[in-house]
Write a protein that holds these residues in place. Sequence first.
Motif, PDB file in Angstrom:
ATOM      1  N   LYS A 189       0.805  -1.213   0.000  1.00 38.95           N
ATOM      2  CA  LYS A 189       0.000   0.000   0.000  1.00 38.95           C
ATOM      3  C   LYS A 189       0.843   1.271   0.000  1.00 38.95           C
ATOM      4  O   LYS A 189       0.393   2.311  -0.463  1.00 38.95           O
ATOM      5  CB  LYS A 189      -0.940   0.003   1.212  1.00 38.95           C
ATOM      6  CG  LYS A 189      -2.012  -1.071   1.152  1.00 38.95           C
ATOM      7  CD  LYS A 189      -3.000  -0.926   2.303  1.00 38.95           C
ATOM      8  CE  LYS A 189      -4.114  -1.961   2.188  1.00 38.95           C
ATOM      9  NZ  LYS A 189      -5.096  -1.827   3.297  1.00 38.95           N
ATOM     10  N   CYS A 230       1.852  -3.667  -8.302  1.00 31.72           N
ATOM     11  CA  CYS A 230       1.335  -3.171  -7.020  1.00 31.72           C
ATOM     12  C   CYS A 230      -0.141  -2.817  -7.199  1.00 31.72           C
ATOM     13  O   CYS A 230      -0.504  -1.635  -7.266  1.00 31.72           O
ATOM     14  CB  CYS A 230       2.119  -1.953  -6.551  1.00 31.72           C
ATOM     15  SG  CYS A 230       3.902  -2.184  -6.423  1.00 31.72           S
ATOM     16  N   PRO A 231      -1.029  -3.789  -7.267  1.00 36.49           N
ATOM     17  CA  PRO A 231      -2.431  -3.541  -7.629  1.00 36.49           C
ATOM     18  C   PRO A 231      -3.246  -2.796  -6.585  1.00 36.49           C
ATOM     19  O   PRO A 231      -4.334  -2.303  -6.910  1.00 36.49           O
ATOM     20  CB  PRO A 231      -2.980  -4.951  -7.854  1.00 36.49           C
ATOM     21  CG  PRO A 231      -2.120  -5.832  -7.010  1.00 36.49           C
ATOM     22  CD  PRO A 231      -0.755  -5.227  -7.061  1.00 36.49           C
ATOM     23  N   VAL A 232      -2.765  -2.701  -5.323  1.00 43.78           N
ATOM     24  CA  VAL A 232      -3.549  -2.000  -4.294  1.00 43.78           C
ATOM     25  C   VAL A 232      -2.768  -0.803  -3.719  1.00 43.78           C
ATOM     26  O   VAL A 232      -3.086  -0.322  -2.626  1.00 43.78           O
ATOM     27  CB  VAL A 232      -3.962  -2.964  -3.156  1.00 43.78           C
ATOM     28  CG1 VAL A 232      -4.862  -4.055  -3.679  1.00 43.78           C
ATOM     29  CG2 VAL A 232      -2.738  -3.560  -2.454  1.00 43.78           C
ATOM     30  N   GLU A 288      -1.593   2.631  -2.490  1.00 44.21           N
ATOM     31  CA  GLU A 288      -2.339   3.822  -2.109  1.00 44.21           C
ATOM     32  C   GLU A 288      -1.452   5.057  -1.961  1.00 44.21           C
ATOM     33  O   GLU A 288      -1.932   6.168  -2.129  1.00 44.21           O
ATOM     34  CB  GLU A 288      -3.084   3.579  -0.788  1.00 44.21           C
ATOM     35  CG  GLU A 288      -4.157   2.501  -0.886  1.00 44.21           C
ATOM     36  CD  GLU A 288      -4.890   2.310   0.421  1.00 44.21           C
ATOM     37  OE1 GLU A 288      -4.528   2.980   1.420  1.00 44.21           O
ATOM     38  OE2 GLU A 288      -5.824   1.482   0.458  1.00 44.21           O
ATOM     39  N   SER A 291      -3.306   4.722 -12.114  1.00 49.27           N
ATOM     40  CA  SER A 291      -3.721   3.903 -10.980  1.00 49.27           C
ATOM     41  C   SER A 291      -5.112   4.310 -10.501  1.00 49.27           C
ATOM     42  O   SER A 291      -5.398   5.499 -10.349  1.00 49.27           O
ATOM     43  CB  SER A 291      -2.714   4.048  -9.827  1.00 49.27           C
ATOM     44  OG  SER A 291      -3.189   3.416  -8.662  1.00 49.27           O
ATOM     45  N   ASN A 292      -5.946   3.315 -10.244  1.00 51.59           N
ATOM     46  CA  ASN A 292      -7.270   3.567  -9.697  1.00 51.59           C
ATOM     47  C   ASN A 292      -7.292   3.488  -8.174  1.00 51.59           C
ATOM     48  O   ASN A 292      -8.302   3.818  -7.549  1.00 51.59           O
ATOM     49  CB  ASN A 292      -8.283   2.566 -10.264  1.00 51.59           C
ATOM     50  CG  ASN A 292      -8.558   2.783 -11.735  1.00 51.59           C
ATOM     51  OD1 ASN A 292      -8.590   3.921 -12.205  1.00 51.59           O
ATOM     52  ND2 ASN A 292      -8.737   1.705 -12.471  1.00 51.59           N
ATOM     53  N   THR A 293      -6.191   3.045  -7.571  1.00 51.94           N
ATOM     54  CA  THR A 293      -6.139   2.870  -6.116  1.00 51.94           C
ATOM     55  C   THR A 293      -5.331   3.958  -5.420  1.00 51.94           C
ATOM     56  O   THR A 293      -5.471   4.144  -4.209  1.00 51.94           O
ATOM     57  CB  THR A 293      -5.541   1.499  -5.751  1.00 51.94           C
ATOM     58  OG1 THR A 293      -4.191   1.429  -6.249  1.00 51.94           O
ATOM     59  CG2 THR A 293      -6.365   0.370  -6.369  1.00 51.94           C
ATOM     60  N   LEU A 294      -4.484   4.676  -6.167  1.00 53.76           N
ATOM     61  CA  LEU A 294      -3.579   5.651  -5.565  1.00 53.76           C
ATOM     62  C   LEU A 294      -4.355   6.803  -4.928  1.00 53.76           C
ATOM     63  O   LEU A 294      -5.232   7.406  -5.566  1.00 53.76           O
ATOM     64  CB  LEU A 294      -2.616   6.192  -6.624  1.00 53.76           C
ATOM     65  CG  LEU A 294      -1.302   6.798  -6.135  1.00 53.76           C
ATOM     66  CD1 LEU A 294      -0.473   5.754  -5.403  1.00 53.76           C
ATOM     67  CD2 LEU A 294      -0.517   7.378  -7.292  1.00 53.76           C
ATOM     68  N   LYS A 295      -3.999   7.114  -3.653  1.00 52.32           N
ATOM     69  CA  LYS A 295      -4.653   8.192  -2.925  1.00 52.32           C
ATOM     70  C   LYS A 295      -3.705   9.340  -2.590  1.00 52.32           C
ATOM     71  O   LYS A 295      -4.148  10.469  -2.391  1.00 52.32           O
ATOM     72  CB  LYS A 295      -5.284   7.662  -1.638  1.00 52.32           C
ATOM     73  CG  LYS A 295      -6.398   6.654  -1.871  1.00 52.32           C
ATOM     74  CD  LYS A 295      -6.974   6.155  -0.563  1.00 52.32           C
ATOM     75  CE  LYS A 295      -8.095   5.145  -0.817  1.00 52.32           C
ATOM     76  NZ  LYS A 295      -8.652   4.621   0.469  1.00 52.32           N
ATOM     77  N   ASN A 334      -8.817   8.496  -8.154  1.00 54.35           N
ATOM     78  CA  ASN A 334      -9.108   8.512  -6.719  1.00 54.35           C
ATOM     79  C   ASN A 334      -8.029   9.197  -5.897  1.00 54.35           C
ATOM     80  O   ASN A 334      -8.023   9.100  -4.669  1.00 54.35           O
ATOM     81  CB  ASN A 334      -9.313   7.078  -6.215  1.00 54.35           C
ATOM     82  CG  ASN A 334     -10.540   6.430  -6.827  1.00 54.35           C
ATOM     83  OD1 ASN A 334     -11.635   6.967  -6.735  1.00 54.35           O
ATOM     84  ND2 ASN A 334     -10.360   5.283  -7.471  1.00 54.35           N
TER      85      ASN A 334
END
Length: 364
Positions: free
Chosen positions: A182, A203-205, A207, A223-227, A245
């Motif tokens: 993460k 690194c699919p999850v 953040e 990336s759709n998970t990067l915060k 995101n």
Amino acid sequence: MMNTNWCDSEKTDGTDRISSLPDDVLTHILSFLSTREAVQTCILSKRWINTWAFVPDLKFDIMEFNLPKFLYTREEMIEKFELLVKSVLEKRETSAVNKFQLRLDYEIHWPCTQAVANCIGDVMKLGPRECFVEMCSCQNLNLNTDLIFTCASLIDLWLYLSTEVYRFVAIEPNLVNLPCLKTLELYGVSMSDDSFKKLLLGCPVLEELVLQNCEMDTIEICSNTLKKLELYSLHDIMLHISAPNLLYLNIGLVGMREIMSLNTPSLVDASIVIIGWYDQDKYITMGPKLMHSLSNVESLQLELCFPNRKVQKKDFSSYPVFNNLKRLKLVCWCFYVFDLPPYFLHHSPKLEELTFTNIHAWVA
């Protein structure tokens, strides 16, 4: 008044209440110590001889040796540190590791040896959840990055591999498989475009991503998970970001060739620092594409440095409205930004706080 009967009875009857605690409690207590300190507890009693070997955290920090400098040379310190790392890993139980920390103080530039570097791969086989490695002068070492980037248990990974300016450690993993990772932070590394894409795909999850003082030609982040994304001290790069995101963005770039943030609609907080090189009369500036990608933020800091040049008045007709912006800070080293405060004042209906500093005006 505090009741001291318990303490007094312990002193008089000689009971070792700590050693009578369960194993999991003792190992938890030892986890707050460095590995060197935990090993030293083996001299307390028979009960403590092997307790340290079950501690889930491994913390190796050369600055905790505190050996008299007039008695030991730097080479001898490194040798003793190497001996500690090797002996601990040889005698330690093969139970899983929770946290792994390896630190050779970068301010004093302790050189890393191959034997110390090898321990990183050995620890990866024990399935750590967190890994923090900080060392310098390791350009010619085999760091076994394939073992690092295929450690499926990792959740947080920090690699500080070179602290010398314009010297980088090449990272080219053959395979990346970090399904639980993460947080990823890289400092002082060099990666090709293909290797960086491979890293993100593995690194699919993910953040949180931090890149600092790294050598790359193009940074393309999709990336759709990067915060949270932080980029510092990157030189002469092309940057493309697509992260729907993403909530927090922090960029500090030098000599940037192109910056494009095409898809960051969820941004809440952004800080952009750009030190621009100019070629004849061409500047890298805050273009409308980038400004549109920032238009939903609530807090924004812009620091622009284009020194010793007067730029023509900008046309903001293609720039967006900042409907959510509440806090804005502008720090600038150029003339044209006198146009920016009025623009934001007229295009930020919820603006509550504005700070504007023009350094060039002070020194001109």
